[in-house]
Scaffold this active site. Sequence first.
Site, PDB file in Angstrom:
ATOM      1  N   ASP A 471       0.829  -1.208   0.000  1.00 53.21           N
ATOM      2  CA  ASP A 471       0.000   0.000   0.000  1.00 53.21           C
ATOM      3  C   ASP A 471       0.860   1.254   0.000  1.00 53.21           C
ATOM      4  O   ASP A 471       2.064   1.198   0.303  1.00 53.21           O
ATOM      5  CB  ASP A 471      -0.901  -0.020   1.245  1.00 53.21           C
ATOM      6  CG  ASP A 471      -2.289   0.498   0.946  1.00 53.21           C
ATOM      7  OD1 ASP A 471      -2.415   1.367   0.068  1.00 53.21           O
ATOM      8  OD2 ASP A 471      -3.255   0.039   1.597  1.00 53.21           O
ATOM      9  N   ASP A 543     -10.820   1.923  -3.680  1.00 48.13           N
ATOM     10  CA  ASP A 543     -11.445   1.402  -2.462  1.00 48.13           C
ATOM     11  C   ASP A 543     -12.960   1.346  -2.647  1.00 48.13           C
ATOM     12  O   ASP A 543     -13.660   0.711  -1.862  1.00 48.13           O
ATOM     13  CB  ASP A 543     -11.132   2.314  -1.263  1.00 48.13           C
ATOM     14  CG  ASP A 543      -9.757   2.027  -0.681  1.00 48.13           C
ATOM     15  OD1 ASP A 543      -9.162   0.999  -1.051  1.00 48.13           O
ATOM     16  OD2 ASP A 543      -9.281   2.835   0.140  1.00 48.13           O
TER      17      ASP A 543
HETATM   18  C1  GLA Z   1      -5.899   1.545   2.143  1.00 48.02           C
HETATM   19  C2  GLA Z   1      -6.317   0.422   1.231  1.00 48.02           C
HETATM   20  C3  GLA Z   1      -7.329  -0.482   1.901  1.00 48.02           C
HETATM   21  C4  GLA Z   1      -6.753  -1.003   3.206  1.00 48.02           C
HETATM   22  C5  GLA Z   1      -6.305   0.159   4.070  1.00 48.02           C
HETATM   23  C6  GLA Z   1      -5.587  -0.330   5.307  1.00 48.02           C
HETATM   24  O1  GLA Z   1      -6.923   2.437   2.330  1.00 48.02           O
HETATM   25  O2  GLA Z   1      -6.843   0.923   0.030  1.00 48.02           O
HETATM   26  O3  GLA Z   1      -7.675  -1.565   1.054  1.00 48.02           O
HETATM   27  O4  GLA Z   1      -5.680  -1.866   2.939  1.00 48.02           O
HETATM   28  O5  GLA Z   1      -5.431   1.026   3.379  1.00 48.02           O
HETATM   29  O6  GLA Z   1      -5.189   0.703   6.120  1.00 48.02           O
END
Ligand code: GLA
Length: 729
Positions: A471, A543
């Site tokens: 991430d 997301d």
């Molecule tokens: C980001 C990602 C999510 C999740 C969060 C965890 O927002 O897009 O899928 O992994 O971080 O903190």
Amino acid sequence: MLFRFLLIIFSVCLIIIPSAAEIICIETNQNVLVFETDNDNRLLQTYFGKKLLNASDYGLIRSQNKQSDSNGGVFNHIYTPSGTWNLVEPALTVLHADGNRGTDLQYVEHEQRIVSNDVVETKILLQDPVYKTQVILVFKSYLNHDVIEQWAEIKNNEKKPIILEKYASANLNFMNREYYLTHFHGYWAKEMQPEQTKLTSGIKTIDSKLGTRANIYNHPVFMLSFDQPATEEAGLVLLGTLAWSGNFKLQFEVDPYHNLRLISGINPYASAYPLQTGEVFITPAFIFTYSEEGKGKASRHLHSWMRKHRLLDGEGSRMTLLNNWEATYFKFDQQKLHTLIGDAKNLGVDLFLLDDGWFGNKHPRNNPRQGLGDWQHNVEKLPNGISSLVKEANENGVKFGIWVEPEMVNPKSELYEKHPEWVIRQAERPEVYFRNQLVLDLSNPQVQEFVYDTMDEILSIKPEISYVKWDCNAVIFNAHSSYLETKGQMQSQLYVDYVKGLYKVLERLRVKYPTLPMMLCSGGGGRVDYEVLRYFTEFWPSDNTDPIERVFIQWNNSYFYPSIATCCHITAWSDVGIKFKTDVAMMGKMGYDLVVEKLSEDEMKFSQQVLKDYSRLKDIIWYGDLYRLQSPYENPYASLMYVDEKKNKAVVFNYVISNRYYDNYSPVAVKLQGLNPQREYIVKEINLFEGKNSPIQTKAYTGEFLMKNGVNPILRKGRTSVVLEVTAQ
Ligand code: GLA
């Protein structure tokens, strides 16, 4: 002589032309870029498009068009320098050692060589007659995919350092009646929103200054239609992108003669880059394809090129997974994970993915405000450590994956306490946070080492972790590197050196872990491009997993990224029901991110069956040709299909994306594409709940019928998504 001019047997441009001008052709199977020297030995672009039947005609083009005007400082140079004869947007600006900013680039020589059956490389050497600054333009033509990848290699031949103030990757010139640009913008949870603009006089710029997750506002991909907006099946269109994971700049300049100049490269914003004597700066690649048969063909070319030449393990396999993020967020412990691993097994996915929240002890990562940077497992939540979880998953027949965000740090972390000098910040100013975090300074080799070691340690856990979600949830504020300061280097190197540092770490990791599947995530689609996908097998486009929104987001991503790389998860977002969500996720690389326990018995059975069907059909979805049949932007529904190379099998996805009463009844059949008109195909509806009958009779039709008349998916209330399996007899 830097390199010798080589004769290439198939190069149609080795023709005798009336003038002494040099003509260079960069060809793919269908298309050609033609360059020609003028009397001052500048190399100008005279043609771009489908190859002409008669190669000798290329020599006639220049005399027929108005592409340059020395009075106005307008030129169709293939890498326009600045500060001398050019007065339009430059590709290159150099601050020479003596303080001058004028550069001229003249043609010296070129070389073409066959790299493989499918790839030809052309190198063109340009040089400034005064400062001897050299630029080698490299063009890699992927013949079968009609894709060209090009970049510049800039060399300082002066006795002292020079500074590159602008250093584009590509400079293309077009002569058409009109130009229509489609670019993609957005924000968190609304990534990849297309916008089409007719280009008018002046410059349209699409750029990013965000440093890391450079795509949140604008994506480095675009479509450019010539004369009129291209459709899926018709029209002249170029699909292009800059393969770079940092600040980018795409410029489209329409000049007084209505010619278009496209300049694409690293964003020069706050990025003046020094070049020592003898040093070479290699720009990232600009990659594009061109089609005279619409956007569909162009994107199919990009998909096959991506799978074959760029995406890590692009022609390999992928795993279905259950992710715990939306099921637990930070609230889990060993017992909870034990249950979730059991759920993954029951559901029938290949892998369980443990998301954020598993690490940090002094500052446990129980919320997004702390712990980032401290990559030791949290002993309270997970007393037996990660390896016991991997073991447990494996014993249940599922693999185990883990979430990391190694480029980042929370100020409330042991890492920050120990190494504030590793953080990108200006010590005298208040810190500015993005999701409570700051970015580590990857221009610093020690930080690169730390990120590599962190990953290596995690990946050395036994039994082995089989998957990583990487991430990147913050942008760069207060861009300042204490490393560059200590080394006496320019702060304006930071944006570029950050990305180079990231690539170094990924490169090293890939030497040790060449095939480990890794998902690239960035608060959703904040970072994905054609360079970083050398190191990742897949990416998380958003997301936002509301399936209606996903139809649009996945639709737009599908112009540039193949479905095998596009992660699509079934989650609790929206209440349209599991079938609609599953049907939408199935058009990409499918996964789950929900509380499995909440599924009813019927929903569980349905999901288990779909996973089996997905496993049966995934090769068609991942490697097949994509046809976008009905656009959600023009209809209250969307349809698209994948067909395998041999035209034996296809999967057709249909969705209603409107709530309006009449929109729920598809009035017409959907015309399929890509089938063999001569063959018979059985059409069968799949992804149905047990015991639920389809109003679509399983029946054979000819390919011709399916493509000329089409098949009606009978979308209506209660049947808002329909998946059809089409099988040749
Ligand atoms: C980001 C990602 C999510 C999740 C969060 C965890 O927002 O897009 O899928 O992994 O971080 O903190």
